[in-house]
Write a protein that holds these residues in place. Structure first.
Motif, PDB file in Angstrom:
ATOM      1  N   GLU A  82       0.821  -1.224   0.000  1.00  0.00           N
ATOM      2  CA  GLU A  82       0.000   0.000   0.000  1.00  0.00           C
ATOM      3  C   GLU A  82       0.853   1.273   0.000  1.00  0.00           C
ATOM      4  OE1 GLU A  82      -3.214  -0.591  -0.353  1.00  0.00           O
ATOM      5  OE2 GLU A  82      -2.786  -2.730  -0.127  1.00  0.00           O
ATOM      6  N   VAL A  83       2.153   1.103   0.112  1.00  0.00           N
ATOM      7  CA  VAL A  83       3.047   2.252   0.334  1.00  0.00           C
ATOM      8  C   VAL A  83       2.957   3.324  -0.762  1.00  0.00           C
ATOM      9  CG1 VAL A  83       5.494   2.891   0.323  1.00  0.00           C
ATOM     10  CG2 VAL A  83       4.694   1.146   1.878  1.00  0.00           C
ATOM     11  N   ASP A  84       2.945   2.907  -2.021  1.00  0.00           N
ATOM     12  CA  ASP A  84       2.968   3.896  -3.114  1.00  0.00           C
ATOM     13  C   ASP A  84       1.816   4.884  -3.027  1.00  0.00           C
ATOM     14  OD1 ASP A  84       5.236   2.799  -4.067  1.00  0.00           O
ATOM     15  OD2 ASP A  84       4.322   1.718  -5.730  1.00  0.00           O
ATOM     16  N   GLU A  85       0.608   4.338  -2.932  1.00  0.00           N
ATOM     17  CA  GLU A  85      -0.584   5.194  -2.934  1.00  0.00           C
ATOM     18  C   GLU A  85      -0.646   6.051  -1.671  1.00  0.00           C
ATOM     19  OE1 GLU A  85      -4.082   7.027  -4.068  1.00  0.00           O
ATOM     20  OE2 GLU A  85      -2.440   6.109  -5.171  1.00  0.00           O
ATOM     21  N   VAL A  86      -0.366   5.439  -0.515  1.00  0.00           N
ATOM     22  CA  VAL A  86      -0.445   6.181   0.751  1.00  0.00           C
ATOM     23  C   VAL A  86       0.600   7.299   0.779  1.00  0.00           C
ATOM     24  CG1 VAL A  86      -0.210   6.003   3.256  1.00  0.00           C
ATOM     25  CG2 VAL A  86      -1.423   4.217   2.019  1.00  0.00           C
ATOM     26  N   ALA A  87       1.821   6.993   0.361  1.00  0.00           N
ATOM     27  CA  ALA A  87       2.880   8.021   0.363  1.00  0.00           C
ATOM     28  C   ALA A  87       2.508   9.174  -0.559  1.00  0.00           C
ATOM     29  CB  ALA A  87       4.211   7.404  -0.076  1.00  0.00           C
ATOM     30  N   ARG A  88       1.943   8.860  -1.706  1.00  0.00           N
ATOM     31  CA  ARG A  88       1.561   9.915  -2.670  1.00  0.00           C
ATOM     32  C   ARG A  88       0.561  10.893  -2.042  1.00  0.00           C
ATOM     33  NH1 ARG A  88      -2.352  11.221  -5.888  1.00  0.00           N
ATOM     34  NH2 ARG A  88      -3.682   9.440  -5.372  1.00  0.00           N
ATOM     35  N   VAL A  89      -0.465  10.333  -1.392  1.00  0.00           N
ATOM     36  CA  VAL A  89      -1.514  11.185  -0.814  1.00  0.00           C
ATOM     37  C   VAL A  89      -0.985  11.960   0.396  1.00  0.00           C
ATOM     38  CG1 VAL A  89      -3.809  11.164   0.222  1.00  0.00           C
ATOM     39  CG2 VAL A  89      -3.324   9.657  -1.679  1.00  0.00           C
ATOM     40  N   LEU A  90      -0.170  11.296   1.222  1.00  0.00           N
ATOM     41  CA  LEU A  90       0.361  11.986   2.405  1.00  0.00           C
ATOM     42  C   LEU A  90       1.290  13.133   2.020  1.00  0.00           C
ATOM     43  CD1 LEU A  90       1.110   9.014   4.851  1.00  0.00           C
ATOM     44  CD2 LEU A  90      -0.729  10.679   5.043  1.00  0.00           C
ATOM     45  N   LEU A  91       2.112  12.915   0.993  1.00  0.00           N
ATOM     46  CA  LEU A  91       3.026  13.987   0.565  1.00  0.00           C
ATOM     47  C   LEU A  91       2.251  15.189   0.038  1.00  0.00           C
ATOM     48  CD1 LEU A  91       5.910  11.918  -1.071  1.00  0.00           C
ATOM     49  CD2 LEU A  91       6.117  13.420   0.924  1.00  0.00           C
ATOM     50  N   GLN A  92       1.103  14.918  -0.555  1.00  0.00           N
ATOM     51  CA  GLN A  92       0.229  15.997  -1.022  1.00  0.00           C
ATOM     52  C   GLN A  92      -0.228  16.849   0.165  1.00  0.00           C
ATOM     53  OE1 GLN A  92      -2.813  14.204  -3.474  1.00  0.00           O
ATOM     54  NE2 GLN A  92      -4.146  15.949  -3.210  1.00  0.00           N
ATOM     55  N   MET A  93      -0.489  16.193   1.308  1.00  0.00           N
ATOM     56  CA  MET A  93      -0.998  16.910   2.489  1.00  0.00           C
ATOM     57  C   MET A  93       0.107  17.667   3.221  1.00  0.00           C
ATOM     58  SD  MET A  93      -3.999  16.081   1.936  1.00  0.00           S
ATOM     59  CE  MET A  93      -4.874  16.900   3.260  1.00  0.00           C
ATOM     60  N   VAL A  94       1.353  17.344   2.925  1.00  0.00           N
ATOM     61  CA  VAL A  94       2.473  18.011   3.612  1.00  0.00           C
ATOM     62  C   VAL A  94       2.524  19.494   3.257  1.00  0.00           C
ATOM     63  CG1 VAL A  94       5.004  18.125   3.632  1.00  0.00           C
ATOM     64  CG2 VAL A  94       3.882  15.951   3.972  1.00  0.00           C
ATOM     65  N   TRP A  95       1.982  19.866   2.104  1.00  0.00           N
ATOM     66  CA  TRP A  95       1.994  21.302   1.776  1.00  0.00           C
ATOM     67  C   TRP A  95       0.594  21.888   1.635  1.00  0.00           C
ATOM     68  CZ3 TRP A  95      -0.281  23.059  -2.756  1.00  0.00           C
ATOM     69  CH2 TRP A  95      -0.613  22.080  -3.693  1.00  0.00           C
ATOM     70  N   PHE A 100      -1.791  21.533  11.530  1.00  0.00           N
ATOM     71  CA  PHE A 100      -1.866  20.296  12.332  1.00  0.00           C
ATOM     72  C   PHE A 100      -2.014  19.058  11.441  1.00  0.00           C
ATOM     73  CE2 PHE A 100      -6.362  21.063  11.769  1.00  0.00           C
ATOM     74  CZ  PHE A 100      -7.016  19.869  11.983  1.00  0.00           C
ATOM     75  N   VAL A 101      -2.623  19.240  10.266  1.00  0.00           N
ATOM     76  CA  VAL A 101      -2.752  18.117   9.325  1.00  0.00           C
ATOM     77  C   VAL A 101      -1.392  17.834   8.671  1.00  0.00           C
ATOM     78  CG1 VAL A 101      -3.889  17.301   7.212  1.00  0.00           C
ATOM     79  CG2 VAL A 101      -5.211  18.568   8.921  1.00  0.00           C
ATOM     80  N   GLN A 102      -0.669  18.910   8.324  1.00  0.00           N
ATOM     81  CA  GLN A 102       0.684  18.750   7.761  1.00  0.00           C
ATOM     82  C   GLN A 102       1.577  17.974   8.733  1.00  0.00           C
ATOM     83  OE1 GLN A 102       2.668  22.290   6.389  1.00  0.00           O
ATOM     84  NE2 GLN A 102       0.830  23.121   5.452  1.00  0.00           N
ATOM     85  N   THR A 103       1.523  18.367   9.998  1.00  0.00           N
ATOM     86  CA  THR A 103       2.342  17.697  11.028  1.00  0.00           C
ATOM     87  C   THR A 103       1.984  16.218  11.116  1.00  0.00           C
ATOM     88  OG1 THR A 103       2.438  19.765  12.251  1.00  0.00           O
ATOM     89  CG2 THR A 103       3.017  17.786  13.474  1.00  0.00           C
ATOM     90  N   ALA A 104       0.682  15.920  11.116  1.00  0.00           N
ATOM     91  CA  ALA A 104       0.239  14.519  11.202  1.00  0.00           C
ATOM     92  C   ALA A 104       0.727  13.733   9.977  1.00  0.00           C
ATOM     93  CB  ALA A 104      -1.288  14.459  11.294  1.00  0.00           C
ATOM     94  N   ALA A 105       0.685  14.371   8.804  1.00  0.00           N
ATOM     95  CA  ALA A 105       1.123  13.681   7.565  1.00  0.00           C
ATOM     96  C   ALA A 105       2.610  13.360   7.647  1.00  0.00           C
ATOM     97  CB  ALA A 105       0.820  14.553   6.348  1.00  0.00           C
ATOM     98  N   ARG A 106       3.405  14.329   8.140  1.00  0.00           N
ATOM     99  CA  ARG A 106       4.857  14.085   8.277  1.00  0.00           C
ATOM    100  C   ARG A 106       5.122  12.964   9.286  1.00  0.00           C
ATOM    101  NH1 ARG A 106       5.206  19.796   7.929  1.00  0.00           N
ATOM    102  NH2 ARG A 106       5.295  19.957  10.197  1.00  0.00           N
TER     103      ARG A 106
END
Length: 211
Positions: A82-95, A100-106
């Motif tokens: 599941e890593v590819d899809e999850v990492a893609r979406v989380l990196l989107q939330m980093v910016w 507080f959502v950015q922090t959680a994503a990191r």
């Protein structure tokens, strides 16, 4: 537990954000206490949770990100697929989200690189973040890659398919416009210079004055 999972998944398809939030925390609780229930339907559950990461209600988005963090912490290498899809979406939330959502994503990305197969995480992060136009994403990716390099070790990395790309990626990050990203990139270059194969690849991909 099986019934609870089905109920939570059906609540997720609801439009009410409070019900979605409740469903996500219920799934997170299942991950903590009955992870075997999730394994039977892991891809479907991950898809359902990951699709809420981009929810415009930041409380729902936050709950989804924290739930994924629990998945990585509990299911570890079972989450490799599941890593590819999850990492893609989380990196989107980093910016692209409140602080507080950015922090959680990191934090969840950090939990990911600690728990899945390191080379698997490295591929996902390298593919998605290095060329991002967003400073926060590049900084986050540089930090994750540095930590993964330390975890895997350069000797082991030299024998992987990523060996050819890594010096180029490190060199790019080491010249980034953001000082933290540059710092992580330079640390990576320093580690790579200690290995004969990587030293040669670095000399090929960077000009002498850059190096």
């Amino acid at each position: 537990p099986q019934q609870s999972l089905l109920e939570a998944l059906s609540l997720l398809s609801n439009d009410d954000w409070e019900l979605k939030e409740k469903a996500l925390f219920s799934i997170k609780h299942l991950a903590e206490s009955h992870s075997e229930v999730l394994l039977c339907r892991l891809h479907d559950v991950c898809l359902a949770v990951t699709s809420e990461v981009t929810n415009l209600r930041s409380k729902v988005s936050y709950a989804a990100i924290v739930t994924l963090g629990e998945f990585f912490a509990t299911l570890k290498k079972d989450m490799d697929s599941e890593v590819d899809e999850v990492a893609r979406v989380l990196l989107q939330m980093v910016w692209n989200s409140p602080e507080f959502v950015q922090t959680a994503a990191r934090q969840t990305l950090g939990i990911m690189v600690e728990n899945v197969t390191p080379v698997r995480a490295m591929t996902a992060v390298m593919d998605m973040g290095v060329k991002s136009r967003h400073v926060q994403v590049r900084k986050c990716v540089a930090e994750l890659l540095l930590s993964l390099m330390g975890k895997i070790g350069v000797t082991k990395l030299a024998d992987t398919p990523r060996a050819e790309r890594l010096p180029h990626v490190a060199g790019t990050l080491a010249q980034d416009c953001h000082k933290d990203t540059r710092h992580y990139g330079q640390e990576m270059v320093t580690m790579l210079l200690n290995h004969q194969k990587f030293k040669r690849l670095l000399e090929q991909s960077l000009s002498t004055c850059d190096l």
